[in-house]
Design a protein around this motif. Sequence first.
Motif, PDB file in Angstrom:
ATOM      1  N   SER A 112       0.819  -1.224   0.000  1.00  0.00           N
ATOM      2  CA  SER A 112       0.000   0.000   0.000  1.00  0.00           C
ATOM      3  C   SER A 112       0.848   1.268   0.000  1.00  0.00           C
ATOM      4  O   SER A 112       0.537   2.238  -0.707  1.00  0.00           O
ATOM      5  CB  SER A 112      -0.952   0.000   1.200  1.00  0.00           C
ATOM      6  N   ASP A 113       1.930   1.273   0.783  1.00  0.00           N
ATOM      7  CA  ASP A 113       2.802   2.455   0.809  1.00  0.00           C
ATOM      8  C   ASP A 113       3.494   2.640  -0.537  1.00  0.00           C
ATOM      9  O   ASP A 113       3.618   3.774  -1.033  1.00  0.00           O
ATOM     10  CB  ASP A 113       3.846   2.324   1.920  1.00  0.00           C
ATOM     11  N   ASN A 117       1.007   3.981  -3.119  1.00  0.00           N
ATOM     12  CA  ASN A 117       0.773   5.415  -2.956  1.00  0.00           C
ATOM     13  C   ASN A 117       1.936   6.227  -3.503  1.00  0.00           C
ATOM     14  O   ASN A 117       1.741   7.247  -4.190  1.00  0.00           O
ATOM     15  CB  ASN A 117       0.556   5.747  -1.476  1.00  0.00           C
ATOM     16  N   TYR A 118       3.156   5.779  -3.241  1.00  0.00           N
ATOM     17  CA  TYR A 118       4.344   6.490  -3.706  1.00  0.00           C
ATOM     18  C   TYR A 118       4.430   6.478  -5.230  1.00  0.00           C
ATOM     19  O   TYR A 118       4.647   7.514  -5.867  1.00  0.00           O
ATOM     20  CB  TYR A 118       5.580   5.844  -3.095  1.00  0.00           C
TER      21      TYR A 118
END
Length: 245
Positions: free
Chosen positions: A26-27, A30-31
């Motif tokens: 998820s991180d 997003n990035y």
Amino acid sequence: MRANFRMQRLFVTEALNCEQAIEANSDQFNYLANVLRLADGAEILLFNGRDGEWKAQLSYPTRKKILLTPKEQTRPQPSAPDLQYLFAPLKVGRMDYLVQKAVEMGAGVLQPVMTQHVQGKITNLDKLRANVTEAAEQCGILAVPRVEEPIKLKDLLESWPDDRRIIYCDEGDEGQNPIPTLSRIKETRIALLVGPEGGFSDEERHLLRNHPSVTPIPLGPRILRADTAAVAALAVIQASLGDWR
């Protein structure tokens, strides 16, 4: 082979093999999608600290999912740097800087050392390790330094191996030039110890100066902040004994 700084780099924990796709967490999603705004088919460099660096292609099988498919290895995995960096924790902002610079300067192990006058503290090793990983991403490093659990200075010295020399920055040293002292060191395995903002106590300085594997060095005529001293000492050690020679 030098790093390619024209392409974005991303650290992943999964194994890297040709054509074996990795799903972004998820991180990472997003990035890649929201910060970098990479489109389907974009290329990015991946590394995991084990399998070298790979050029990978990004794809969106769904709107909420990104796959990263390694296509070719761009750099092989190097050996981990042998230089160990031992440091008394600083306050948060300055410790982040210190850790980033230690990674950039070629430290292979980061060891927090608790001293009598230490002002900072390690409350979250995962955050410290994330800072190390981010620094490796930004400066093209493939061998991500290992971060150890904090240890008291006395315990560190009692268990220290005979075949690794500790060089420590001693603000009480009467000299100004560290080069003559460094030139006399015969060991190839080196550690650098940088103390806290308040300096080492008299008791700690006595322990250090009487330890057979410890060598004090001065860092010139000026009093340096702990984070500045760390960068200066790492530079002079790499130039005299390390991988800048």
